[in-house]
Structure formats: C-alpha cells, structure tokens
Design a protein around this motif. Sequence first.
Motif, PDB file in Angstrom:
ATOM      1  N   ASP A 104     -15.870   1.016  -4.565  1.00  0.00           N
ATOM      2  CA  ASP A 104     -15.481   1.230  -5.968  1.00  0.00           C
ATOM      3  C   ASP A 104     -14.618   2.484  -6.155  1.00  0.00           C
ATOM      4  O   ASP A 104     -14.331   2.863  -7.292  1.00  0.00           O
ATOM      5  CB  ASP A 104     -16.722   1.328  -6.853  1.00  0.00           C
ATOM      6  N   ASP A 105     -14.230   3.122  -5.059  1.00  0.00           N
ATOM      7  CA  ASP A 105     -13.404   4.326  -5.177  1.00  0.00           C
ATOM      8  C   ASP A 105     -12.629   4.508  -3.870  1.00  0.00           C
ATOM      9  O   ASP A 105     -13.124   5.102  -2.914  1.00  0.00           O
ATOM     10  CB  ASP A 105     -14.282   5.551  -5.445  1.00  0.00           C
ATOM     11  N   HIS A 106     -11.408   3.970  -3.815  1.00  0.00           N
ATOM     12  CA  HIS A 106     -10.644   4.021  -2.567  1.00  0.00           C
ATOM     13  C   HIS A 106      -9.142   4.103  -2.850  1.00  0.00           C
ATOM     14  O   HIS A 106      -8.680   3.865  -3.970  1.00  0.00           O
ATOM     15  CB  HIS A 106     -10.946   2.787  -1.707  1.00  0.00           C
ATOM     16  N   VAL A 107      -8.416   4.416  -1.785  1.00  0.00           N
ATOM     17  CA  VAL A 107      -6.948   4.453  -1.828  1.00  0.00           C
ATOM     18  C   VAL A 107      -6.434   3.297  -0.974  1.00  0.00           C
ATOM     19  O   VAL A 107      -6.838   3.151   0.190  1.00  0.00           O
ATOM     20  CB  VAL A 107      -6.413   5.787  -1.281  1.00  0.00           C
ATOM     21  N   GLN A 108      -5.551   2.482  -1.546  1.00  0.00           N
ATOM     22  CA  GLN A 108      -5.030   1.314  -0.824  1.00  0.00           C
ATOM     23  C   GLN A 108      -3.888   1.758   0.093  1.00  0.00           C
ATOM     24  O   GLN A 108      -2.814   2.127  -0.353  1.00  0.00           O
ATOM     25  CB  GLN A 108      -4.517   0.255  -1.806  1.00  0.00           C
ATOM     26  N   MET A 109      -4.127   1.716   1.397  1.00  0.00           N
ATOM     27  CA  MET A 109      -3.131   2.173   2.360  1.00  0.00           C
ATOM     28  C   MET A 109      -2.205   1.047   2.826  1.00  0.00           C
ATOM     29  O   MET A 109      -1.050   1.290   3.188  1.00  0.00           O
ATOM     30  CB  MET A 109      -3.829   2.803   3.571  1.00  0.00           C
ATOM     31  N   CYS A 110      -2.732  -0.178   2.860  1.00  0.00           N
ATOM     32  CA  CYS A 110      -1.931  -1.316   3.318  1.00  0.00           C
ATOM     33  C   CYS A 110      -2.402  -2.568   2.586  1.00  0.00           C
ATOM     34  O   CYS A 110      -3.611  -2.812   2.482  1.00  0.00           O
ATOM     35  CB  CYS A 110      -2.078  -1.494   4.838  1.00  0.00           C
ATOM     36  N   TRP A 111      -1.446  -3.327   2.060  1.00  0.00           N
ATOM     37  CA  TRP A 111      -1.761  -4.605   1.409  1.00  0.00           C
ATOM     38  C   TRP A 111      -0.603  -5.555   1.696  1.00  0.00           C
ATOM     39  O   TRP A 111       0.515  -5.339   1.257  1.00  0.00           O
ATOM     40  CB  TRP A 111      -1.950  -4.428  -0.094  1.00  0.00           C
ATOM     41  N   GLY A 120       0.818  -1.205   0.000  1.00  0.00           N
ATOM     42  CA  GLY A 120       0.000   0.000   0.000  1.00  0.00           C
ATOM     43  C   GLY A 120       0.851   1.254   0.000  1.00  0.00           C
ATOM     44  O   GLY A 120       2.081   1.204  -0.187  1.00  0.00           O
ATOM     45  N   ASN A 121       0.198   2.401   0.264  1.00  0.00           N
ATOM     46  CA  ASN A 121       0.933   3.675   0.239  1.00  0.00           C
ATOM     47  C   ASN A 121       1.645   3.982   1.554  1.00  0.00           C
ATOM     48  O   ASN A 121       2.282   5.020   1.689  1.00  0.00           O
ATOM     49  CB  ASN A 121      -0.003   4.827  -0.144  1.00  0.00           C
ATOM     50  N   GLY A 122       1.520   3.064   2.548  1.00  0.00           N
ATOM     51  CA  GLY A 122       2.251   3.239   3.793  1.00  0.00           C
ATOM     52  C   GLY A 122       1.559   4.075   4.838  1.00  0.00           C
ATOM     53  O   GLY A 122       2.094   4.264   5.938  1.00  0.00           O
ATOM     54  N   GLN A 123       0.356   4.573   4.538  1.00  0.00           N
ATOM     55  CA  GLN A 123      -0.359   5.379   5.531  1.00  0.00           C
ATOM     56  C   GLN A 123      -0.886   4.528   6.685  1.00  0.00           C
ATOM     57  O   GLN A 123      -1.251   5.046   7.728  1.00  0.00           O
ATOM     58  CB  GLN A 123      -1.514   6.129   4.863  1.00  0.00           C
ATOM     59  N   VAL A 124      -0.922   3.206   6.473  1.00  0.00           N
ATOM     60  CA  VAL A 124      -1.323   2.265   7.520  1.00  0.00           C
ATOM     61  C   VAL A 124      -0.272   1.179   7.614  1.00  0.00           C
ATOM     62  O   VAL A 124       0.241   0.699   6.596  1.00  0.00           O
ATOM     63  CB  VAL A 124      -2.705   1.644   7.225  1.00  0.00           C
ATOM     64  N   THR A 125       0.056   0.783   8.845  1.00  0.00           N
ATOM     65  CA  THR A 125       1.029  -0.286   9.076  1.00  0.00           C
ATOM     66  C   THR A 125       0.378  -1.408   9.878  1.00  0.00           C
ATOM     67  O   THR A 125      -0.231  -1.152  10.927  1.00  0.00           O
ATOM     68  CB  THR A 125       2.248   0.240   9.854  1.00  0.00           C
ATOM     69  N   LEU A 126       0.488  -2.626   9.382  1.00  0.00           N
ATOM     70  CA  LEU A 126       0.013  -3.805  10.112  1.00  0.00           C
ATOM     71  C   LEU A 126       1.205  -4.352  10.889  1.00  0.00           C
ATOM     72  O   LEU A 126       2.183  -4.807  10.302  1.00  0.00           O
ATOM     73  CB  LEU A 126      -0.517  -4.853   9.133  1.00  0.00           C
ATOM     74  N   THR A 127       1.143  -4.294  12.222  1.00  0.00           N
ATOM     75  CA  THR A 127       2.306  -4.670  13.043  1.00  0.00           C
ATOM     76  C   THR A 127       2.197  -6.074  13.638  1.00  0.00           C
ATOM     77  O   THR A 127       3.193  -6.766  13.784  1.00  0.00           O
ATOM     78  CB  THR A 127       2.492  -3.659  14.190  1.00  0.00           C
ATOM     79  N   HIS A 128       0.992  -6.479  14.025  1.00  0.00           N
ATOM     80  CA  HIS A 128       0.780  -7.784  14.642  1.00  0.00           C
ATOM     81  C   HIS A 128      -0.497  -8.403  14.070  1.00  0.00           C
ATOM     82  O   HIS A 128      -1.452  -7.691  13.745  1.00  0.00           O
ATOM     83  CB  HIS A 128       0.594  -7.671  16.164  1.00  0.00           C
ATOM     84  N   CYS A 129      -0.524  -9.725  13.970  1.00  0.00           N
ATOM     85  CA  CYS A 129      -1.750 -10.399  13.559  1.00  0.00           C
ATOM     86  C   CYS A 129      -1.676 -11.880  13.905  1.00  0.00           C
ATOM     87  O   CYS A 129      -0.580 -12.451  14.034  1.00  0.00           O
ATOM     88  CB  CYS A 129      -2.032 -10.212  12.063  1.00  0.00           C
TER      89      CYS A 129
END
Length: 430
Positions: A392-399, A288-297
């Motif tokens: 149908d209209d979004h910005v991918q922040m984390c993938w 993603g664009n890095g605006q969100v970070t997945l740290t634990h799961c």
Amino acid sequence: MDEIVVKADKLTKEYKLYESEMDRLKEAFNPFKKSYHKSFFALKNVSFEIRKGEKVGIIGSNGAGKSTLLKMLTEVLTATSGEMNINGKIAALLELGAGFNPDYTGIENINLNGKLLGFSQEEMKEKMEKIIEFADIGEFINQPVKNYSSGMFVRLAFATQIFSDPDVLIVDEALSVGDIRFQQKCYRAMDRLMKDKTVLLVTHDTAAVTRFCDRVLWLDHGELKFDGDVGEGLQKYQEYILNKIDEEKKKAAYDEDYYRPAKGNISLKKNDRGLNIPEVVSGIKNKGNGQVTLTHCGLYNEFYKTSDVFEPGDVFRFIAKVKFNEMANRPIMGLGIRDRLGNEVIGINTNTIGVELPALEGEAEVEFTFKLPELNKGGYTVTVGIANGFQDDHVQMCWMDDVCIFRVPMREYDIPGTIYLQKGKVDVYK
C-alpha cells in the motif's frame, strides 16, 4: 444392403517429430538409416463404414485426431498407411472461408465455387438465388469477403456448400460461429436438404450430436474408442472425461508450499541454468521511473520448455531478466494476465503470495511459477510490474504491458465467460 459411401480401413497417419532441422538432415542422409525422430500418430488403425443417409457425429477431446480424419476425407491429407474410399461428391465446411478468394465478392465466390464443382452457368443461376436467400447477409453479398465478419463468412460458406447438393456434407465446428437462430436454420436445412444424404458433424457440442445424429464415432489420441449408438457413445465419452479429470487431479501431487512459500525472505540461488530467455519485444514502453529495466522474458512449461499454449492446471512459469539500476531494499514484483479485451483476469505479486524478495541490485533472473487457473479458451497477455516498498506504499520502478502472449485452447464445452468452472453443487427441491 444400404450403399456404403465412406469406408476407412486401418487408417493411420504418422508424423515424424524432430528436435531440430539438423536432426531431419542427419536422418535423411544417414547411410545406416538411423532414426533421429519421434513418431506421433494422429490416427492409428482407424476402421469404420458409413452408409448413405447416416448422420454421424464425430467427437473427442482436442488432439483426438478429428481434424486429421476430416482432412483425409477431403483428400487434403494422405494416409501413412491404410485406405480411405469415398463413393460420391463431398462438400466440406472445415475452416471459415476455405476456398474463398478474400478479394472477390460473395457472389463472385459463389460462382467460383460452382465452377470448381462442375456446375454450368444455368445451374448456378438457379442455385444463386437460394444461396443468397439462405445466407441472408444483405448488401454484403456484393462486398469483398475479406470485409465479412466471421458470422457472415460461415453463413455464406454453409449456404454455398449445402446447396451444392453433395452426397456427403462435412461440418467441422463452423456452426458454432453463427448466432443461435442461424445454427437452428442450418440444422433444419440439413434435415431437409440432406434427408437422404450423408452428414458428418464434428463438434464439442454434445447437445448438437444428440439433436441431429443417429450414430457417433469417438476418437481419442488417434484411436477409435467407440462406434455406435449416440446415447451410449456420449455416456461413455462423458464418463471418460470425468475419470480423466479425477486422474489428472490425483497425478498433480505438487507440493502447494512450493507455489506458496512461507512468509519471509527467500534466498538467492546460483544462476547456472543457462536458459535462453527471449529479449523483450521492441516498442514496449516502461511506464515506471526507470530504476529497473526488464530486458528479457518468456513463458515456460513445467519442464522449462518455452510455450505459448497452456491448459488450465498446467504449470505456468514466467521467467525474466531484470536489471536494477539502483539498489531496491524491498522490491515487489507482480504479474497481470489480461484477456483479448484488456480485462485483467489474474493478478499476482510477491506480497500476495507471502514472498519477501531480498534487496536487489544489478542483474537478476526472477521466476514466477504457479498453476494456471481454469481460464476459458482465448488469447491472453502478461503485464509485469516491479516496485520498491510495500503493497500500500511503494514506488513503481518498472511497468510494461503485454510483454508475453499465450493462449488457452478450446475447452471441452464451449461456454461464455472468463473462468471455466468444472466443479459445483446442484440441489433440486420440489
């Protein structure tokens, strides 16, 4: 009276289950012999006799105790109590390549197996040609077995065992690996070469039991439920499975609204659960664009215990710690579940289940909960995506791909496909 080759008398295998290694130590050194374990009985008071020449099918659901019983027959495991008496030489095909040296060639492993069974060099020369012909793996017979496919493994392993002229042959699901022609060849060989010998066939394939066996043992949760005629035994077993499915459906009285909340914003809950969520495996890239970070799961069952094995219908929880580096006014979070080939078999996100997440900033803990669909056996991975906007209209922040791994155990019947259907309607017109 026919000769008894296998006799089990009140056979019991108990395992002690501890919550932690510390509990194991406490029990070992407690002066008052206080117990810190829970008992699990893989087998419980199992008794039967098998006579020379019988072809016996051993059936039961996963965890019924079949493998434990076979390991006792081959003296891999010892009983907690009870006795197992065997009269004769046993050959077992329990796990692919068990007893093979992966660095040895096929021929070298055949010779090694023969020596372990006590055959002379002359006897092995006589058997070698038959084994190679039956295995039919071509030039691979001269290659290290570590280079073999699973099908080649089972071809060589079966040929080696059946031409060792055992008094008792044990086959545990291994034939399911070979192609259908080889499976038929194996059954013909067991008919021919084991005509006056004893065969124990452990399988989920009821058709194979009907085709080959003249007696069936049905195990369930470590207890012997039935011992007798194949037709009667399979009918009782199948009725039990169907009743069990109906009972589980009745017990699964979950409020569907819990898994599919009404549309609209959901409120933030106070995070005081104290879950020890694993960190994301290093090396997984955020696309993603890095605006969100997945740290634990991590993956959790109905009781919030971490798990990497799920049965269809189980409560499946994906819990993640997420850091929103910027305010997301309308976040969308989704999961994708893929099979071992990378095919996406399940897709779910907050929009598709009618949930609108609140605006989020900073750290948050997000939990997805649903009942796992009727996936077939195999390994699966979980991919996570977090966006801001609309479906149908979004910005991918984390993938992030493959952040968690789990598997679904063998189903009751071994069939191809991704989804394992247990319901349907059939009509016949003539």
